[in-house]
Scaffold this motif. Structure first.
Motif, PDB file in Angstrom:
ATOM      1  N   ARG A  15      -6.525  -2.069 -13.752  1.00 44.34           N
ATOM      2  CA  ARG A  15      -7.352  -1.317 -12.813  1.00 44.34           C
ATOM      3  C   ARG A  15      -6.549  -1.130 -11.540  1.00 44.34           C
ATOM      4  O   ARG A  15      -5.924  -2.059 -11.036  1.00 44.34           O
ATOM      5  CB  ARG A  15      -8.656  -2.047 -12.508  1.00 44.34           C
ATOM      6  N   CYS A  16      -6.596   0.079 -11.035  1.00 45.60           N
ATOM      7  CA  CYS A  16      -5.867   0.404  -9.816  1.00 45.60           C
ATOM      8  C   CYS A  16      -6.578  -0.202  -8.608  1.00 45.60           C
ATOM      9  O   CYS A  16      -7.775   0.011  -8.415  1.00 45.60           O
ATOM     10  CB  CYS A  16      -5.763   1.921  -9.670  1.00 45.60           C
ATOM     11  N   THR A  17      -5.827  -0.942  -7.810  1.00 41.36           N
ATOM     12  CA  THR A  17      -6.391  -1.550  -6.611  1.00 41.36           C
ATOM     13  C   THR A  17      -6.681  -0.500  -5.542  1.00 41.36           C
ATOM     14  O   THR A  17      -7.588  -0.648  -4.731  1.00 41.36           O
ATOM     15  CB  THR A  17      -5.420  -2.614  -6.067  1.00 41.36           C
ATOM     16  N   ALA A  18      -5.930   0.599  -5.564  1.00 38.76           N
ATOM     17  CA  ALA A  18      -6.099   1.637  -4.537  1.00 38.76           C
ATOM     18  C   ALA A  18      -7.304   2.533  -4.805  1.00 38.76           C
ATOM     19  O   ALA A  18      -8.091   2.803  -3.899  1.00 38.76           O
ATOM     20  CB  ALA A  18      -4.819   2.484  -4.455  1.00 38.76           C
ATOM     21  N   CYS A  19      -7.473   2.999  -6.040  1.00 35.78           N
ATOM     22  CA  CYS A  19      -8.539   3.985  -6.299  1.00 35.78           C
ATOM     23  C   CYS A  19      -9.567   3.529  -7.325  1.00 35.78           C
ATOM     24  O   CYS A  19     -10.571   4.220  -7.550  1.00 35.78           O
ATOM     25  CB  CYS A  19      -7.932   5.324  -6.730  1.00 35.78           C
ATOM     26  N   GLY A  20      -9.359   2.387  -7.978  1.00 35.57           N
ATOM     27  CA  GLY A  20     -10.365   1.843  -8.888  1.00 35.57           C
ATOM     28  C   GLY A  20     -10.307   2.360 -10.312  1.00 35.57           C
ATOM     29  O   GLY A  20     -11.126   1.966 -11.139  1.00 35.57           O
ATOM     30  N   LEU A  53       2.321   2.674 -13.165  1.00 35.74           N
ATOM     31  CA  LEU A  53       1.617   3.292 -12.047  1.00 35.74           C
ATOM     32  C   LEU A  53       0.279   3.857 -12.502  1.00 35.74           C
ATOM     33  O   LEU A  53       0.052   4.078 -13.679  1.00 35.74           O
ATOM     34  CB  LEU A  53       2.466   4.365 -11.353  1.00 35.74           C
ATOM     35  N   CYS A  54      -0.592   4.080 -11.524  1.00 32.36           N
ATOM     36  CA  CYS A  54      -1.952   4.553 -11.785  1.00 32.36           C
ATOM     37  C   CYS A  54      -1.935   6.015 -12.223  1.00 32.36           C
ATOM     38  O   CYS A  54      -1.301   6.850 -11.577  1.00 32.36           O
ATOM     39  CB  CYS A  54      -2.780   4.383 -10.519  1.00 32.36           C
ATOM     40  N   ASN A  55      -2.681   6.291 -13.297  1.00 32.65           N
ATOM     41  CA  ASN A  55      -2.805   7.679 -13.752  1.00 32.65           C
ATOM     42  C   ASN A  55      -3.640   8.531 -12.801  1.00 32.65           C
ATOM     43  O   ASN A  55      -3.563   9.748 -12.825  1.00 32.65           O
ATOM     44  CB  ASN A  55      -3.453   7.723 -15.140  1.00 32.65           C
ATOM     45  N   GLY A  56      -4.446   7.879 -11.965  1.00 31.67           N
ATOM     46  CA  GLY A  56      -5.332   8.613 -11.067  1.00 31.67           C
ATOM     47  C   GLY A  56      -4.669   9.004  -9.762  1.00 31.67           C
ATOM     48  O   GLY A  56      -4.768  10.152  -9.324  1.00 31.67           O
ATOM     49  N   CYS A  57      -3.965   8.043  -9.102  1.00 25.39           N
ATOM     50  CA  CYS A  57      -3.461   8.307  -7.753  1.00 25.39           C
ATOM     51  C   CYS A  57      -1.970   8.013  -7.603  1.00 25.39           C
ATOM     52  O   CYS A  57      -1.435   8.134  -6.513  1.00 25.39           O
ATOM     53  CB  CYS A  57      -4.269   7.517  -6.726  1.00 25.39           C
ATOM     54  N   ARG A  58      -1.314   7.593  -8.682  1.00 31.01           N
ATOM     55  CA  ARG A  58       0.130   7.305  -8.689  1.00 31.01           C
ATOM     56  C   ARG A  58       0.505   6.059  -7.903  1.00 31.01           C
ATOM     57  O   ARG A  58       1.683   5.817  -7.637  1.00 31.01           O
ATOM     58  CB  ARG A  58       0.960   8.500  -8.184  1.00 31.01           C
ATOM     59  N   SER A  59      -0.466   5.245  -7.542  1.00 28.97           N
ATOM     60  CA  SER A  59      -0.168   3.987  -6.867  1.00 28.97           C
ATOM     61  C   SER A  59       0.483   3.012  -7.852  1.00 28.97           C
ATOM     62  O   SER A  59       0.191   3.030  -9.047  1.00 28.97           O
ATOM     63  CB  SER A  59      -1.461   3.369  -6.328  1.00 28.97           C
ATOM     64  N   PHE A  60       1.357   2.154  -7.339  1.00 30.38           N
ATOM     65  CA  PHE A  60       1.933   1.079  -8.143  1.00 30.38           C
ATOM     66  C   PHE A  60       1.115  -0.204  -8.018  1.00 30.38           C
ATOM     67  O   PHE A  60       1.476  -1.220  -8.583  1.00 30.38           O
ATOM     68  CB  PHE A  60       3.381   0.801  -7.717  1.00 30.38           C
TER      69      PHE A  60
HETATM   70 ZN    ZN Z   1      -5.169   4.717  -8.451  1.00 28.52          ZN
END
Ligand code: ZN
Length: 150
Positions: free
Chosen positions: A42-47, A56-63
């Protein structure tokens, strides 16, 4: 979640076990399975939830990804009854069932696995399933399988 307390394996003898990737990307998934817990990223930045694991996150590209424990309950999104022996160890062990399981408590991410029980059972899209943890102590690997609920 259900724990198998027998030494039985759904995989026939001689069938190679899946193994954690050498780069460590999925190591937490395998470690959690050995604890009989099911986790997804689960992405910590966008959930956003995602599976399989990625850097990296498929939603917001955060690592900034973390592992999130889920209930182990899901529903069958798709399935297939396999009749062709794709590996020599499967000769005489057919058919078997492969399911694509959707996890409602993790953004409906999907996991591929085997459906335990009668390989000629009727399978319905949307049927509820739960994770079953199949320990392989010698190889120090635990597989996540699925079984019908109820
Ligand atoms: Zn994300």
């Amino acid at each position: 979640m259900t724990t198998t307390d027998t030494q039985t394996s759904y995989l026939p003898e001689g069938m190679p076990l899946p193994a954690p990737s050498a780069d460590g990307l999925d190591s937490e998934f395998w470690e959690a399975a050995r604890r009989h817990e099911l986790v997804v990223q689960r992405c910590t930045a966008c959930g956003t939830f995602q599976f399989g694991p990625e850097w990296l996150c498929n939603g917001c590209r955060s690592f900034d990804l973390a592992w999130h424990r889920v209930s182990g309950r899901g529903r069958i999104y798709s399935w297939e009854r396999v009749w062709y022996p794709v590996h020599p160890a499967l000769q005489g062990k057919l058919p078997y069932l492969v399911v694509l399981v959707e996890l409602p408590d993790a953004g409906n991410v999907r996991m591929v696995g085997n459906l335990l029980g009668d390989p000629e059972q009727t399978v319905e899209i949307g049927a509820e399933v739960e994770a079953v943890f199949e320990d392989h102590p010698l190889e120090q690997v635990t597989l996540v399988q699925w079984q019908r609920v109820g």
